[in-house]
Design an enzyme around this catalytic site. Sequence first.
Site, mmCIF file in Angstrom:
data_model
loop_
_atom_site.group_PDB
_atom_site.id
_atom_site.type_symbol
_atom_site.label_atom_id
_atom_site.label_comp_id
_atom_site.label_asym_id
_atom_site.label_seq_id
_atom_site.Cartn_x
_atom_site.Cartn_y
_atom_site.Cartn_z
ATOM 1 N N ARG A 64 0.873 -1.085 -0.073
ATOM 2 C CA ARG A 64 -0.024 -0.045 0.045
ATOM 3 C C ARG A 64 0.752 1.388 0.071
ATOM 4 N NH1 ARG A 64 1.456 1.692 4.568
ATOM 5 N NH2 ARG A 64 0.425 3.717 4.310
ATOM 6 N N GLY A 65 0.373 2.275 0.120
ATOM 7 C CA GLY A 65 0.956 3.744 -0.269
ATOM 8 C C GLY A 65 1.207 4.078 -1.408
ATOM 9 N N ALA A 66 0.873 5.341 -2.073
ATOM 10 C CA ALA A 66 1.036 5.818 -3.375
ATOM 11 C C ALA A 66 2.366 5.532 -4.038
ATOM 12 C CB ALA A 66 0.602 7.306 -3.429
ATOM 13 N N ARG A 98 -6.946 -0.250 -7.413
ATOM 14 C CA ARG A 98 -7.430 0.583 -6.287
ATOM 15 C C ARG A 98 -7.681 1.978 -7.229
ATOM 16 N NH1 ARG A 98 -4.807 1.105 -0.512
ATOM 17 N NH2 ARG A 98 -6.777 1.923 -0.484
ATOM 18 N N GLN A 212 -3.394 2.086 10.256
ATOM 19 C CA GLN A 212 -2.034 2.118 9.683
ATOM 20 C C GLN A 212 -1.084 3.045 10.499
ATOM 21 O OE1 GLN A 212 -4.772 2.654 8.000
ATOM 22 N NE2 GLN A 212 -4.633 1.879 5.988
ATOM 23 N N ASP A 253 -2.598 10.425 -2.010
ATOM 24 C CA ASP A 253 -2.741 9.538 -2.986
ATOM 25 C C ASP A 253 -3.163 9.952 -4.431
ATOM 26 O OD1 ASP A 253 -2.929 6.606 -1.646
ATOM 27 O OD2 ASP A 253 -3.625 8.084 -0.028
ATOM 28 N N ASN A 263 -6.216 12.036 0.317
ATOM 29 C CA ASN A 263 -5.310 11.156 1.387
ATOM 30 C C ASN A 263 -6.310 10.421 2.243
ATOM 31 O OD1 ASN A 263 -2.553 10.700 2.290
ATOM 32 N ND2 ASN A 263 -3.086 11.496 4.012
ATOM 33 N N LYS A 264 -5.589 9.623 2.858
ATOM 34 C CA LYS A 264 -6.206 8.630 3.758
ATOM 35 C C LYS A 264 -7.399 9.540 4.682
ATOM 36 C CE LYS A 264 -6.883 4.519 5.599
ATOM 37 N NZ LYS A 264 -7.434 3.540 4.486
#
Length: 390
Positions: A64-66, A98, A212, A253, A263-264
């Site tokens: 995960r993570g851009a 995603r 996270q 993201d 973003n999250k």
Amino acid sequence: MADHYEVSEAGAQALGIPSLRWAEPPEGPVVVLLDQTRLPAEEAELVCTDVPALVQAIRTLAVRGAPLLGIAGAYGVALAAARGFDVDEAVEMLAHARPTAVNLGYGVRRAAAAYREAAGRGGGPQTAAAAALAEARAVHAEDIEASARMADHGLALLGELLPGGGHRLLTHCNTGHLVSGGEGTALAVARAAHRAGELRRLWVDETRPLLQGARLTAYEAARAGMAYSVLADGAAGSLFAAGEVDAVLIGADRIAADGSVANKVGSYPLAVLARYHHVPFVVVAPTTTVDFETEEGADIEVEQRPGSEVTELSLPYGQGPGEGPGVGVAVAPVGAQAYNPAFDVTPPELVTAIVTEAGVVSPVTREGLVRVCSTSRWSKSRSGNGMMAE
């Protein structure tokens, strides 16, 4: 197909494992991931031998993570090519695994374009596969360099915004080496402050519903020897009110052309709090996260995830009463409906600055983004999102 290989108990003294690597064992090439769903309880590698396994790892947040999703997407195309699978099919599967993180499609298109270009020149399957792998490695290397440059620019910005050091920084989700080929985005800046002796406290939002922050950022902070505290997301307001936050650092993201930042989920409320309390709100992201084809924040597709992530508390492998990974403990009545967007969107007027590897955009405007991106190593892209390494 994916297989787990146990490595070690996680902790400050545990063996460090790359978040993602390409390997070529005798049975054929594979993409090897540090399975982030099992942290912090265990460090274990997840070995993906085909694209469906990698797509599943992306959707379940094992990777995960851009920035890292861009790297994973590029290696996924290389994996399909090297193993003789249908590359076009692999591209479609990976690019849509995603929807919000623009880097995923960027990495996929980079490697796919290299593969098709080599094939179009008359190269055989092995030559085209080698071209895709070389491009994936280039994406990986560029991210490492971008991470280091963002850390430098971010540390310099903190020095301007907060002269005197002793920074108390609040962060949300996870933006460190677990999301990058290098040290990450926002957390890379915090690490740079720590190394410079200028970090007084890292405030770590737990980041519900999948934790996270509590699971991953705290894990990274502990390994780095940073002074940190985990807080419930809802406790952030009391920290601001008490004057305990000097700046907010988050990743992104997707950044729209107008400077809106996806973003999250939980990032937007922090921006509102920061504005009310006159605290800088800083976004750290590579230029590959800027999507000039998305005009404004309202155009960003926000991923909706399963409601069970909210109605159940998902525990890392080995931490719950059952067996196996992803143990879920019910925290809501059976049948409860849930609203679970993976991201929210912060408008540009609430963002103090966007830090990229090419420099800092402040104030955040469409013109400022264009100017910084045009002076970077990135130029008009064959990848379709407007940015590509030269």
